[in-house]
Design an enzyme around this catalytic site. Structure first.
Site, PDB file in Angstrom:
ATOM      1  N   HIS A  40       3.411   3.205  -9.066  1.00 56.66           N
ATOM      2  CA  HIS A  40       3.272   1.752  -9.248  1.00 56.66           C
ATOM      3  C   HIS A  40       4.556   1.148  -9.814  1.00 56.66           C
ATOM      4  CE1 HIS A  40      -0.766   1.822  -7.914  1.00 56.66           C
ATOM      5  NE2 HIS A  40      -1.289   2.413  -8.983  1.00 56.66           N
TER       6      HIS A  40
ATOM      7  N   ASP B 255       0.835  -1.208   0.000  1.00 53.38           N
ATOM      8  CA  ASP B 255       0.000   0.000   0.000  1.00 53.38           C
ATOM      9  C   ASP B 255       0.871   1.260   0.000  1.00 53.38           C
ATOM     10  OD1 ASP B 255      -2.314   1.409   0.028  1.00 53.38           O
ATOM     11  OD2 ASP B 255      -2.715   1.154   2.170  1.00 53.38           O
TER      12      ASP B 255
ATOM     13  N   LEU C 240      11.460 -20.146  -4.430  1.00 45.44           N
ATOM     14  CA  LEU C 240      10.387 -19.352  -3.836  1.00 45.44           C
ATOM     15  C   LEU C 240       9.098 -19.466  -4.657  1.00 45.44           C
ATOM     16  CD1 LEU C 240       9.765 -17.132  -1.633  1.00 45.44           C
ATOM     17  CD2 LEU C 240      10.312 -15.449  -3.410  1.00 45.44           C
TER      18      LEU C 240
HETATM   19  C1  LIG Z   1       3.262  -3.512  -6.181  1.00 42.70           C
HETATM   20  C2  LIG Z   1       1.980  -3.805  -6.839  1.00 42.70           C
HETATM   21  C3  LIG Z   1       1.732  -5.152  -7.354  1.00 42.70           C
HETATM   22  C4  LIG Z   1       1.082  -2.807  -6.943  1.00 42.70           C
HETATM   23  C5  LIG Z   1      -0.182  -2.920  -7.645  1.00 42.70           C
HETATM   24  C6  LIG Z   1      -0.890  -1.652  -7.423  1.00 42.70           C
HETATM   25  C7  LIG Z   1      -2.090  -1.813  -6.547  1.00 42.70           C
HETATM   26  C8  LIG Z   1      -3.399  -1.750  -7.215  1.00 42.70           C
HETATM   27  C9  LIG Z   1      -1.960  -1.994  -5.240  1.00 42.70           C
HETATM   28  C10 LIG Z   1      -3.133  -2.163  -4.343  1.00 42.70           C
HETATM   29  C11 LIG Z   1      -2.800  -3.104  -3.250  1.00 42.70           C
HETATM   30  C12 LIG Z   1      -3.987  -3.346  -2.417  1.00 42.70           C
HETATM   31  C13 LIG Z   1      -5.008  -4.315  -2.893  1.00 42.70           C
HETATM   32  C14 LIG Z   1      -4.099  -2.680  -1.251  1.00 42.70           C
HETATM   33  C15 LIG Z   1      -5.261  -2.832  -0.364  1.00 42.70           C
HETATM   34  O1  LIG Z   1      -5.711  -1.589  -0.072  1.00 42.70           O
HETATM   35  P1  LIG Z   1      -6.905  -0.862  -0.854  1.00 42.70           P
HETATM   36  O2  LIG Z   1      -6.425   0.475  -1.264  1.00 42.70           O
HETATM   37  O3  LIG Z   1      -7.431  -1.752  -1.936  1.00 42.70           O
HETATM   38  O4  LIG Z   1      -8.014  -0.809   0.275  1.00 42.70           O
HETATM   39  P2  LIG Z   1      -8.317   0.334   1.339  1.00 42.70           P
HETATM   40  O5  LIG Z   1      -9.224   1.286   0.627  1.00 42.70           O
HETATM   41  O6  LIG Z   1      -8.961  -0.389   2.484  1.00 42.70           O
HETATM   42  O7  LIG Z   1      -7.008   0.978   1.746  1.00 42.70           O
END
Ligand SMILES: CC(C)=CCC/C(C)=C/CC/C(C)=C/COP(=O)(O)OP(=O)(O)O
Length: 300
Positions: free
Chosen positions: A95, A78, A186
């Site tokens: 990103h 996040d 891994l």
């Molecule tokens: C490194 C990488 C693979 C990045 C991809 C970019 C990306 C879309 C990341 C989001 C990660 C995620 C699902 C965070 C959850 O918080 P949320 O923001 O969905 O939920 P919240 O509103 O509760 O904080």
């Protein structure tokens, strides 16, 4: 199809170092063996970017014990967008920085003896993000991430709903899984269009249809049966994360692996994901190793 993936699938020689990677070198301490260095580590380094194992000295220096390493580390990466905003950059640049750090995280996991790393890459709710960001992620970003990560020689799997919306990526996910399935280093699991509620719902539907068809009885439904029907349990040797790390200071799990996280140790870092470094990772391991996991039992 992306260039690396098609070349990879055509090239038989590229599978050689991937097989070598899993040849018993994943245990901390093996790194010290001169034979291993000569016969395995040298050719490996030419092809594979993931380091495997740390010396006993390094473990001791960090106050870590190899036998207490988490088997499955889950990450909620996040803060990419906030990191970019703070620097006057576009979310896309954030990103990209996050992709690099996720690759670094795989290196740390492989080096420190973690067996599975799962990353919450795109949730079932993330479709409601700005259209431009979603298009960027779905039409360019994840494809490049997968292509790049395939070079690390990891086994790669994906969890999440592929029945709709992931159309442009579906074939690539299948090919990445197919061509890395025999890698024994891994295991990298990316959660794409995934949510803990989705996972429990799809497991429930499968179980309900088995009851309807008379394959099982209502009385047969228990924790173990539900476990078996979760996506994670079908593909991951260690399906329940031992340690969940979330960056950016948010103290929630945002619908990630709701069932599987029941007894996971949670570790929250204030830093934004692109700022996470090996010291933070080692601090999370140290914190994990100092926890007393009781699984609801009494304190000894
Ligand atoms: C490194 C990488 C693979 C990045 C991809 C970019 C990306 C879309 C990341 C989001 C990660 C995620 C699902 C965070 C959850 O918080 P949320 O923001 O969905 O939920 P919240 O509103 O509760 O904080």
């Amino acid at each position: 199809m992306c260039s690396f993936l098609s070349k990879y699938l055509r090239s038989k020689t590229s599978t050689l170092p991937l097989q070598l990677q899993g040849g018993g070198a994943g245990v901390a301490g093996d790194f010290n063996s001169p034979i291993l260095h000569k016969n395995l580590m040298m050719p490996l380094r030419q092809f594979c970017k993931l380091p495997i194992g740390v010396s006993i000295e390094e473990l001791l220096r960090e106050g870590l014990q190899p036998e207490l390493m988490p088997k499955h580390v889950a990450i909620i990466p996040d803060g990419n967008r906030r990191w970019a905003k703070e620097r006057g950059l576009t979310p896309e640049k954030g990103h990209e920085a996050g992709k690099k750090v996720l690759g670094d995280l795989c290196r740390y996991c492989s080096k420190w003896g973690v067996k599975v790393v799962s990353a919450y890459a795109f949730s079932t709710e993330n479709w409601s993000r700005p259209k431009g960001e979603v298009t960027f992620l779905m039409t360019s970003y994840f494809e490049r991430l997968i292509e790049e990560f395939m070079r690390y020689g990891m086994k790669m799997s994906f969890i999440g709903d592929r029945s709709n919306r992931l159309n442009s990526l579906k074939e690539m996910l299948r090919l990445a899984e197919e061509s890395t399935k025999d890698n024994t280093g891994l295991h990298f699991v990316a959660a794409l269009n995934y949510g803990g509620r989705y996972d429990i719902t799809q497991a429930t539907k499968t179980i309900a249809s088995k009851v309807k068809d008379g394959v099982i009885q209502l009385e047969d439904i228990n924790d173990k049966l539900i476990d078996q029907e979760l996506e994670t349990n079908k593909i991951i040797e260690y399906p329940n994360p031992d340690l969940l790390i979330r960056t950016s200071g948010e103290l929630r799990i945002s619908n990630y692996m709701l069932w599987q996280l029941a007894y996971s140790e949670l570790y929250f870092v204030d830093k934004l994901f692109p700022q996470l470094d090996e010291d933070d990772f080692v601090a999370a391991l140290r914190s994990f190793q100092q926890r007393q996991r009781r699984y609801g039992g009494h304190k000894i």
